[in-house]
Motif scaffolding. Structure first.
Motif, PDB file in Angstrom:
ATOM      1  N   VAL A   1      -0.370  20.539  -9.871  1.00  0.00           N
ATOM      2  CA  VAL A   1      -0.647  19.420  -8.965  1.00  0.00           C
ATOM      3  C   VAL A   1      -1.398  19.917  -7.735  1.00  0.00           C
ATOM      4  CG1 VAL A   1       1.386  18.161  -9.741  1.00  0.00           C
ATOM      5  CG2 VAL A   1       1.542  19.577  -7.677  1.00  0.00           C
ATOM      6  N   ARG A   2      -2.207  19.057  -7.194  1.00  0.00           N
ATOM      7  CA  ARG A   2      -2.960  19.339  -5.970  1.00  0.00           C
ATOM      8  C   ARG A   2      -3.072  18.031  -5.192  1.00  0.00           C
ATOM      9  NH1 ARG A   2      -2.079  23.418  -8.250  1.00  0.00           N
ATOM     10  NH2 ARG A   2      -3.400  25.289  -8.475  1.00  0.00           N
ATOM     11  N   PHE A   3      -3.511  18.136  -3.953  1.00  0.00           N
ATOM     12  CA  PHE A   3      -3.724  16.910  -3.187  1.00  0.00           C
ATOM     13  C   PHE A   3      -4.698  15.982  -3.904  1.00  0.00           C
ATOM     14  CE2 PHE A   3      -2.611  19.648   0.629  1.00  0.00           C
ATOM     15  CZ  PHE A   3      -1.358  19.071   0.798  1.00  0.00           C
ATOM     16  N   ASP A   4      -5.708  16.555  -4.571  1.00  0.00           N
ATOM     17  CA  ASP A   4      -6.699  15.739  -5.264  1.00  0.00           C
ATOM     18  C   ASP A   4      -6.123  15.006  -6.467  1.00  0.00           C
ATOM     19  OD1 ASP A   4      -8.684  16.424  -3.487  1.00  0.00           O
ATOM     20  OD2 ASP A   4      -9.496  18.056  -4.713  1.00  0.00           O
ATOM     21  N   THR A   5      -5.007  15.492  -7.019  1.00  0.00           N
ATOM     22  CA  THR A   5      -4.414  14.830  -8.179  1.00  0.00           C
ATOM     23  C   THR A   5      -3.354  13.803  -7.781  1.00  0.00           C
ATOM     24  OG1 THR A   5      -2.679  16.516  -8.482  1.00  0.00           O
ATOM     25  CG2 THR A   5      -4.804  16.890  -9.585  1.00  0.00           C
ATOM     26  N   TYR A   6      -3.063  13.708  -6.499  1.00  0.00           N
ATOM     27  CA  TYR A   6      -2.141  12.680  -6.008  1.00  0.00           C
ATOM     28  C   TYR A   6      -2.928  11.376  -5.892  1.00  0.00           C
ATOM     29  CZ  TYR A   6       1.263  10.295  -2.999  1.00  0.00           C
ATOM     30  OH  TYR A   6       2.168   9.403  -2.469  1.00  0.00           O
ATOM     31  N   VAL A   7      -2.438  10.307  -6.501  1.00  0.00           N
ATOM     32  CA  VAL A   7      -3.143   9.027  -6.493  1.00  0.00           C
ATOM     33  C   VAL A   7      -2.399   8.072  -5.559  1.00  0.00           C
ATOM     34  CG1 VAL A   7      -4.003   7.110  -7.874  1.00  0.00           C
ATOM     35  CG2 VAL A   7      -3.886   9.416  -8.865  1.00  0.00           C
ATOM     36  N   PRO A   8      -2.877   7.935  -4.326  1.00  0.00           N
ATOM     37  CA  PRO A   8      -2.192   7.053  -3.388  1.00  0.00           C
ATOM     38  C   PRO A   8      -2.236   5.594  -3.838  1.00  0.00           C
ATOM     39  CG  PRO A   8      -3.735   8.520  -2.249  1.00  0.00           C
ATOM     40  CD  PRO A   8      -4.031   8.605  -3.719  1.00  0.00           C
ATOM     41  N   ASP A   9      -1.173   4.894  -3.604  1.00  0.00           N
ATOM     42  CA  ASP A   9      -1.131   3.461  -3.871  1.00  0.00           C
ATOM     43  C   ASP A   9      -1.977   2.769  -2.796  1.00  0.00           C
ATOM     44  OD1 ASP A   9      -0.502   0.766  -4.129  1.00  0.00           O
ATOM     45  OD2 ASP A   9       1.614   1.133  -4.551  1.00  0.00           O
ATOM     46  N   PRO A  10      -3.014   2.033  -3.186  1.00  0.00           N
ATOM     47  CA  PRO A  10      -3.861   1.384  -2.176  1.00  0.00           C
ATOM     48  C   PRO A  10      -3.109   0.383  -1.308  1.00  0.00           C
ATOM     49  CG  PRO A  10      -4.369   0.575  -4.386  1.00  0.00           C
ATOM     50  CD  PRO A  10      -3.476   1.762  -4.556  1.00  0.00           C
TER      51      PRO A  10
ATOM     52  N   PRO B   1       7.849  14.192  11.249  1.00  0.00           N
ATOM     53  CA  PRO B   1       8.125  13.317  10.098  1.00  0.00           C
ATOM     54  C   PRO B   1       6.853  12.635   9.610  1.00  0.00           C
ATOM     55  CG  PRO B   1       9.579  12.852  11.977  1.00  0.00           C
ATOM     56  CD  PRO B   1       8.466  13.695  12.486  1.00  0.00           C
ATOM     57  N   LEU B   2       6.692  12.592   8.293  1.00  0.00           N
ATOM     58  CA  LEU B   2       5.598  11.863   7.664  1.00  0.00           C
ATOM     59  C   LEU B   2       6.193  10.812   6.740  1.00  0.00           C
ATOM     60  CD1 LEU B   2       3.134  14.753   6.697  1.00  0.00           C
ATOM     61  CD2 LEU B   2       2.971  13.209   8.644  1.00  0.00           C
ATOM     62  N   ARG B   3       6.073   9.555   7.091  1.00  0.00           N
ATOM     63  CA  ARG B   3       6.628   8.462   6.296  1.00  0.00           C
ATOM     64  C   ARG B   3       5.752   8.215   5.068  1.00  0.00           C
ATOM     65  NH1 ARG B   3       9.837   3.760   7.298  1.00  0.00           N
ATOM     66  NH2 ARG B   3      10.011   2.680   5.306  1.00  0.00           N
ATOM     67  N   ILE B   4       6.370   8.112   3.897  1.00  0.00           N
ATOM     68  CA  ILE B   4       5.650   7.834   2.655  1.00  0.00           C
ATOM     69  C   ILE B   4       6.316   6.635   1.993  1.00  0.00           C
ATOM     70  CG2 ILE B   4       4.808   8.757   0.467  1.00  0.00           C
ATOM     71  CD1 ILE B   4       5.270  11.565   1.616  1.00  0.00           C
ATOM     72  N   ASP B   5       5.690   5.475   2.111  1.00  0.00           N
ATOM     73  CA  ASP B   5       6.237   4.257   1.521  1.00  0.00           C
ATOM     74  C   ASP B   5       5.759   4.104   0.084  1.00  0.00           C
ATOM     75  OD1 ASP B   5       7.539   3.182   3.942  1.00  0.00           O
ATOM     76  OD2 ASP B   5       5.486   3.081   4.704  1.00  0.00           O
ATOM     77  N   GLY B   6       6.436   3.242  -0.676  1.00  0.00           N
ATOM     78  CA  GLY B   6       5.959   2.954  -2.022  1.00  0.00           C
ATOM     79  C   GLY B   6       7.068   2.773  -3.024  1.00  0.00           C
ATOM     80  N   GLU B   7       6.666   2.428  -4.255  1.00  0.00           N
ATOM     81  CA  GLU B   7       7.595   2.243  -5.362  1.00  0.00           C
ATOM     82  C   GLU B   7       7.693   3.525  -6.178  1.00  0.00           C
ATOM     83  OE1 GLU B   7       6.026  -0.948  -7.594  1.00  0.00           O
ATOM     84  OE2 GLU B   7       6.298  -2.453  -6.027  1.00  0.00           O
ATOM     85  N   ASP B   8       8.709   3.604  -7.005  1.00  0.00           N
ATOM     86  CA  ASP B   8       8.908   4.749  -7.888  1.00  0.00           C
ATOM     87  C   ASP B   8       7.744   4.808  -8.880  1.00  0.00           C
ATOM     88  OD1 ASP B   8       9.730   6.645  -9.740  1.00  0.00           O
ATOM     89  OD2 ASP B   8      11.795   5.924  -9.823  1.00  0.00           O
ATOM     90  N   TYR B   9       6.878   5.828  -8.724  1.00  0.00           N
ATOM     91  CA  TYR B   9       5.682   5.906  -9.566  1.00  0.00           C
ATOM     92  C   TYR B   9       6.016   6.099 -11.045  1.00  0.00           C
ATOM     93  CZ  TYR B   9       6.096  10.895 -10.521  1.00  0.00           C
ATOM     94  OH  TYR B   9       6.525  12.114 -10.987  1.00  0.00           O
ATOM     95  N   ARG B  10       7.223   6.642 -11.343  1.00  0.00           N
ATOM     96  CA  ARG B  10       7.542   6.903 -12.743  1.00  0.00           C
ATOM     97  C   ARG B  10       7.661   5.616 -13.550  1.00  0.00           C
ATOM     98  NH1 ARG B  10      10.076  11.258 -10.063  1.00  0.00           N
ATOM     99  NH2 ARG B  10      11.750   9.948  -9.330  1.00  0.00           N
TER     100      ARG B  10
END
Length: 371
Positions: free
Chosen positions: A46-55, A231-240
């Motif tokens: 994994v790399r930052f480039d392979t992380y797909v942020p939720d728009p 702290p870095l907040r990361i919101d979102g749904e369970d990607y799995r």
């Protein structure tokens, strides 16, 4: 390797039988614990480039940007002139290449978000992006870190890790006050030695809410270390489970057994017996317990009887998920492993994470069963 069925209906072995987790009692030397403090196989590429942020979740893209900058800031020679990873902590170290013995600003980042939003992906990406030799970076779960202290002793762990540029701690456990104090003390010593920190965390007992642990609570629990974390907040749904099909329903005992005999490198165990065996193996060895396995096949999956057993199963689920080992099972579906009381209690986040990860592994195992 082949499988056949006798008149009794029981499987007969005509070649090599599957492995059994219950037959394994691994011993893990301390030097292996240190050498294995790298991102697990699932996160090796994994790399930052392979992380797909939720728009729909801008905090995800913002976290990637912040972590890229954090990694870039860790470039240059390690402070104090030791640099070779010997573990000798000099009296004065620099932070981000500065000469000051008392640097200001955050020395670490804390990824604050629910399960399945990609915190471990980002933590591993930070490890990979940090411009330092692998032996100068360490990555492990909180449990693995406490196990390292138990194996090496506190002072030797400080000496071993003080030469590192970065220490990443996944799933920082906050439900055992003694362990929290121990690791906080260790991290304080490492910060003094110039080691950068990055962490994700688990939920405190009694913390219900939305399945995530608030940054304010994390910072309060680590007390003196709070000033060192941004702290870095990361919101979102369970990607799995985002846009993916539902996990397959459990198979029959016969289907699971046939698949175990037909799959090279598979193990085969009855679930209740495996739970009993886990009580006899220290959780620090659960990774070694799965060495060489290409699939885990379980029959008679049933509800977990008590919380101690449930917490051990959570650790095993984490190790299987890290190593991308598919899990084929008969009996109850994985979302019924834990009682309502457990799912509403203080360890709920751990149990939901285990369900999420086992569901993903069950999906991966579909191809093991002949259609």
């Amino acid at each position: 390797m082949s499988y056949s069925t006798a008149a009794s209906g029981q499987p007969q072995v005509s070649a090599t039988a599957p492995a059994s987790l219950r037959a394994r009692e691994p011993r893990v030397p301390a030097d292996r614990l240190v050498a294995e403090m790298v991102p697990p196989p699932r996160f090796d590429s994994v790399r930052f480039d392979t992380y797909v942020p939720d728009p729909n979740q801008p905090s995800q893209s913002e976290a990637v940007t912040a972590l890229r900058a954090f990694a870039a800031g860790l470039g240059g020679a390690h402070a104090g002139g030791d640099g070779g990873g010997s573990g000798r902590a000099p009296l004065v170290r620099r932070w981000f290449g500065k000469k000051s013995a008392a640097p200001t600003g955050p020395r670490g980042v804390y990824l604050d978000g629910g399960y399945g939003v990609g915190k471990t992906h980002l933590l591993a990406s930070l490890w990979h992006a940090t411009p330092a030799a692998p032996e100068l970076k360490a990555f492990g779960t909180f449990v693995e870190l406490t196990n390292l202290v138990g194996a090496l002793g506190f002072q030797e762990t400080v000496r071993t890790l003080s030469g590192h540029r970065l220490l990443c701690i996944d799933e920082f456990e906050l439900d055992d006050p003694g362990d929290t104090v121990l690791v906080s003390s260790l991290l304080s010593r490492l910060v003094e030695a110039g080691v950068a920190l990055a962490a994700t965390s688990n939920t405190l007992p009694g913390k219900l809410g939305e399945g995530r642990f608030a940054a304010a609570d994390f910072l309060r629990e680590i007390q003196g270390l709070a000033a060192h974390f941004r702290p870095l907040r990361i919101d979102g749904e369970d990607y799995r489970h985002r846009g993916l099909p539902e996990a397959p329903a459990p198979y029959s005992d016969e289907q699971v057994t046939k698949a175990a005999y037909a799959t090279e490198g598979a193990s085969l165990d009855d679930f209740p017996g495996l739970l009993e065996h886990l009580a006899r193996v220290h959780p620090s060895r659960y990774g070694a317990l799965t060495d060489g396995l290409r699939a885990v096949c379980l029959t008679d999956v049933s509800a977990v009887p008590d919380q101690s057993t449930a917490l051990r199963l959570v650790v095993l689920a984490d190790r299987l998920y890290d190593r991308e080992v598919p899990v084929l099972a008969s009996g109850l579906p994985f979302d019924r492993l834990f009682s309502e009381e457990m799912l509403n209690g203080g360890y709920r986040k751990k149990y939901f994470r285990a369900i999420s990860r086992l569901t993903a592994l069950a999906r991966d195992a579909k191809g093991l069963v002949a259609q």
